[in-house]
Design an enzyme around this catalytic site. Structure first.
Site, mmCIF file in Angstrom:
data_model
loop_
_atom_site.group_PDB
_atom_site.id
_atom_site.type_symbol
_atom_site.label_atom_id
_atom_site.label_comp_id
_atom_site.label_asym_id
_atom_site.label_seq_id
_atom_site.Cartn_x
_atom_site.Cartn_y
_atom_site.Cartn_z
ATOM 1 N N TRP A 101 0.412 -1.272 0.297
ATOM 2 C CA TRP A 101 0.323 0.246 -0.277
ATOM 3 C C TRP A 101 0.416 1.125 -0.170
ATOM 4 C CZ3 TRP A 101 -4.297 -0.410 -2.462
ATOM 5 C CH2 TRP A 101 -4.570 -1.420 -1.974
ATOM 6 N N ASP A 170 -1.784 6.724 6.204
ATOM 7 C CA ASP A 170 -3.249 6.270 5.584
ATOM 8 C C ASP A 170 -3.332 4.108 6.626
ATOM 9 O OD1 ASP A 170 -4.272 4.267 4.287
ATOM 10 O OD2 ASP A 170 -3.419 3.219 2.932
ATOM 11 N N LYS A 194 -12.877 -1.569 6.838
ATOM 12 C CA LYS A 194 -12.277 -1.908 7.724
ATOM 13 C C LYS A 194 -13.050 -2.016 8.873
ATOM 14 C CE LYS A 194 -8.606 -1.525 4.252
ATOM 15 N NZ LYS A 194 -8.501 -3.490 3.688
#
Ligand code: PMP
Length: 358
Positions: A101, A170, A194
């Protein structure tokens, strides 16, 4: 029959919240309509939106000089929105690369400005976080970006970096898993699917002094100041996801807030890692100091057994345990809605599997 769901995202949601949304689905609070069928500008929805923000502020103890934005485009949208809002074409920015990511985030930033990879965990095959003392930071960088929790690699920062530049994080797969000190950050962003609610929503928490710097030509839906000025209603927001996130925030408060979640999440992670480490059969490759509480990848001693493991787990009601398609193996995601009971069931299944196949 509900299964034990270890999906990485979209992920398990709290049953109580799903049931409440179900009960309110066709007649939301006596309106004769669902919450999805009313104007985002109606008094009733504005109250939902404001309450969700207030509850999130309370949970994370967000200081008054931060704006909370409810956006679309996912965390991936922010990979571009961050440089669009915080840089000029001649700016330099620092990124810490700890896995898939981070790499995607810095790849997008390269379209906008000069990207310096201040530290890269490649030498460890992305199983650790390079120590802060080894980072090669840029003087005058517009910001430093990092990924506190790598969802695929299961690598988590054991510290919040101390740097001069505004810190951009992030937090897609770690937000709300424990208390954080928001004042350490310039921007925090997180896709919702999530630990927040359904997909379709991305939460951005931005310090006010970073607003109003967007580049000329930044689409207004990505311009933090333009969105903040309109209370995230510059255009039609994802109303159902926002409403649902609000229900999740209430549920979190009822659980005892983020300190209670931290305790639960610690117990869950310790239980699973202990099972892996003591098995002589399962293995997690991550540096123990940087092991994620939220995403636990592991491999079997005999990869030929992967398919049997997944099939038998499914039969036992333990689902979505396959590792990311880029790495294979297994991965159990243990977000807030995953109970200690679910992790106990998984660890019992894992031990039983070794007895039968090990
Ligand atoms: N960052 C992290 C850490 C993630 O886990 C994900 C999604 N798994 C993303 C970014 C991308 O999020 P989205 O799909 O919401 O764009």
């Amino acid at each position: 029959m509900r299964v034990f769901n270890f999906a990485p995202g979209p992920a398990a949601l709290p049953l109580e919240v799903l049931e409440q949304a179900r009960d309110e689905m066709t007649d939301w609070r006596g309106s004769g309509m669902s919450v999805m069928e009313i104007s985002h500008r109606s008094k009733a929805f504005m109250a939902v939106a404001a309450e969700a923000e207030a509850d999130l502020r309370e949970l994370l103890a967000i200081p008054g000089d931060y704006k909370v934005l409810f956006l679309q485009g996912g965390a991936t949208g922010q990979f571009s929105a961050i440089p669009m809002n915080l840089t000029h074409a001649d700016s330099s920015v620092d990124y810490i690369n700890t896995g898939s990511w981070s790499k995607k985030a810095l790849g997008e930033a390269r379209h906008y400005c000069k990207v310096n990879v201040a530290a890269d965990a490649a030498a460890s095959n992305y199983t650790t976080v390079p120590p802060r003392s080894a980072w090669k930071l840029t003087q005058g960088a517009a910001y430093l970006h990092y990924t506190p929790n790598e969802t695929i690699g299961g690598v988590e920062f054991p510290f919040v970096p101390q740097v001069d530049a505004p810190l951009v994080a992030d937090m897609s797969s770690t937000i709300l898993s424990r208390p954080i000190d928001v004042s350490r950050f310039g921007v925090i962003y997180a896709g919702a699917q999530k630990n927040i609610g359904p997909s379709g929503l991305c939460v951005v928490i931005v310090r006010e002094d970073l607003l109003g710097r967007a580049r000329h030509g930044t689409p207004s839906v990505w311009d933090f100041k333009a969105v903040a000025d309109e209370g995230s209603m510059l255009n039609t927001p994802p109303t159902f996801a926002w409403y649902f996130a609000g229900l999740v925030f209430k549920w979190l408060k009822k659980q005892g807030g983020l300190s209670a979640m931290e305790e639960r999440n610690r117990v869950k992670a310790e239980l699973l890692y202990a099972t892996i480490d003591s098995s002589g059969f399962y293995r997690n490759p991550v540096d123990p100091a940087c092991r994620s509480w939220m995403n636990v990848p592991f491999v079997l001693a005999a990869p030929a057994l992967d398919r049997s493991f997944l099939a038998e787990a499914n039969q036992a009601g333990l689902v979505n345990l396959a590792g990311h398609r880029s790495v294979g193996g297994m991965r159990a995601s243990l977000y807030n809605a995953t109970s200690i009971e679910a992790v106990r069931a998984l660890t019992e299944f894992m031990r039983e599997f070794v007895r039968r196949h090990g």
